[in-house]
Write an enzyme that holds these catalytic residues in place. Structure first.
Site, PDB file in Angstrom:
ATOM      1  N   GLN A   1       2.821  10.122   1.191  1.00 38.16           N
ATOM      2  CA  GLN A   1       4.231   9.450   1.209  1.00 38.16           C
ATOM      3  C   GLN A   1       5.016   9.694   0.127  1.00 38.16           C
ATOM      4  OE1 GLN A   1       2.187   5.313   2.227  1.00 38.16           O
ATOM      5  NE2 GLN A   1       4.168   4.962   3.507  1.00 38.16           N
TER       6      GLN A   1
ATOM      7  N   GLY B   1       0.974  -1.237   0.244  1.00 41.62           N
ATOM      8  CA  GLY B   1       0.137  -0.177   0.144  1.00 41.62           C
ATOM      9  C   GLY B   1       0.991   1.298   0.055  1.00 41.62           C
TER      10      GLY B   1
ATOM     11  N   HIS C   1      -3.170   7.420   6.762  1.00 40.50           N
ATOM     12  CA  HIS C   1      -2.108   8.249   5.961  1.00 40.50           C
ATOM     13  C   HIS C   1      -2.790   9.779   5.537  1.00 40.50           C
ATOM     14  CE1 HIS C   1       1.874   6.319   6.056  1.00 40.50           C
ATOM     15  NE2 HIS C   1       1.427   5.402   5.784  1.00 40.50           N
TER      16      HIS C   1
ATOM     17  N   CYS D   1       5.675   0.428   7.723  1.00 44.84           N
ATOM     18  CA  CYS D   1       5.415   1.514   6.829  1.00 44.84           C
ATOM     19  C   CYS D   1       6.796   1.951   6.022  1.00 44.84           C
ATOM     20  CB  CYS D   1       4.989   2.731   7.970  1.00 44.84           C
ATOM     21  SG  CYS D   1       4.393   4.140   6.845  1.00 44.84           S
ATOM     22  N   LEU D   2       6.317   2.081   4.634  1.00 44.68           N
ATOM     23  CA  LEU D   2       7.166   2.573   3.637  1.00 44.68           C
ATOM     24  C   LEU D   2       7.930   3.871   4.065  1.00 44.68           C
ATOM     25  CD1 LEU D   2       5.669   1.382   0.333  1.00 44.68           C
ATOM     26  CD2 LEU D   2       7.121   0.124   1.758  1.00 44.68           C
TER      27      LEU D   2
ATOM     28  N   HIS E   1      -4.569   1.219   7.244  1.00 40.55           N
ATOM     29  CA  HIS E   1      -3.402   2.165   7.125  1.00 40.55           C
ATOM     30  C   HIS E   1      -3.433   3.211   6.387  1.00 40.55           C
ATOM     31  CE1 HIS E   1       1.202   1.363   7.961  1.00 40.55           C
ATOM     32  NE2 HIS E   1       1.152   2.361   6.941  1.00 40.55           N
ATOM     33  N   GLU E   2      -3.848   2.726   5.161  1.00 41.54           N
ATOM     34  CA  GLU E   2      -3.554   3.833   4.020  1.00 41.54           C
ATOM     35  C   GLU E   2      -4.593   5.047   4.172  1.00 41.54           C
ATOM     36  OE1 GLU E   2      -0.997   3.515   2.427  1.00 41.54           O
ATOM     37  OE2 GLU E   2      -0.720   1.542   2.948  1.00 41.54           O
TER      38      GLU E   2
HETATM   39 NI    NI Z   1       2.431   3.719   5.801  1.00 36.05          NI
END
Ligand code: NI
Length: 187
Positions: free
Chosen positions: A51, A46, A134, A88-89, A130-131
């Site tokens: 991000q 995701g 964000h 998380c990226l 989660h997304e």
């Molecule tokens: Ni994340």
């Protein structure tokens, strides 16, 4: 298509509210394509617009082939609870266990502005939550206890030294390997 730089924890954009998308243009579709490519290059499941340094209210997910671009998404139903590890990226290699709903219904628009609804369970439901967090400036570490959050942030202070200026540049080609001790993909 092009790989986008990933903005890392410490960049204020990760804490900002996004702006609803009102125009469904070719530029938007290119952004979505680039976000998918960037997510795959990072071995993620995701990726949300903040991000990659963008303010549009949109995210992309691909959980075992369940692939969605969710634009202006809202969770209209959430039920059940389960705890599982997340990554998380935007702060790679930091992990935390988070309680999430096990089933959600998300209403969103696609890249053409057409409304749709998707029901998700388990990992896909977790990824949507989660997304969508964000898109409202929220990160999974916000759910950790004070001590666990403090430990996670201390770990990140060390890890972030390998990056310059809160930016992570991905290399084209081979996706980054997933840590075998933490097979959970980043999102
Ligand atoms: Ni994340």
């Amino acid at each position: 298509m092009s790989l986008l730089p990933i903005h890392l924890l410490g960049d204020p954009i990760l804490r900002e509210e996004t702006i609803p998308v009102t125009e469904f243009t070719d530029e938007l579709r290119t952004l979505v394509d680039d976000m998918f490519e960037t997510m795959y290059a990072a071995s993620g499941i995701g990726l949300a617009a903040p991000q990659v340094g963008r303010r549009e209210r949109l995210a992309v997910v691909d959980v075992e082939g369940a692939k969605y671009a969710i634009i202006n998404p809202e969770i209209v139903l959430a039920e059940g609870k389960a705890r599982a590890e997340e990554a998380c990226l935007s702060f790679p290699d930091v992990y935390g266990t988070v309680e999430r709903a096990t089933r959600v219904i998300v209403q969103a628009q696609d890249v053409n502005g057409t409304p749709f609804e998707v029901e998700a369970t388990d990992l896909l439901a977790r990824c949507f939550q989660h997304e969508i967090d964000h898109l409202h400036g929220k990160l999974f570490i916000d759910y950790l206890s004070y001590l666990k959050r403090r430990a996670a942030l201390a770990e990140w202070e060390e890890l972030r030294k390998q990056y310059t200026g809160n930016i992570r540049h991905l290399k084209p080609g081979a996706p980054e390997l997933v840590d075998p001790e933490h097979p959970e993909a980043g999102m």
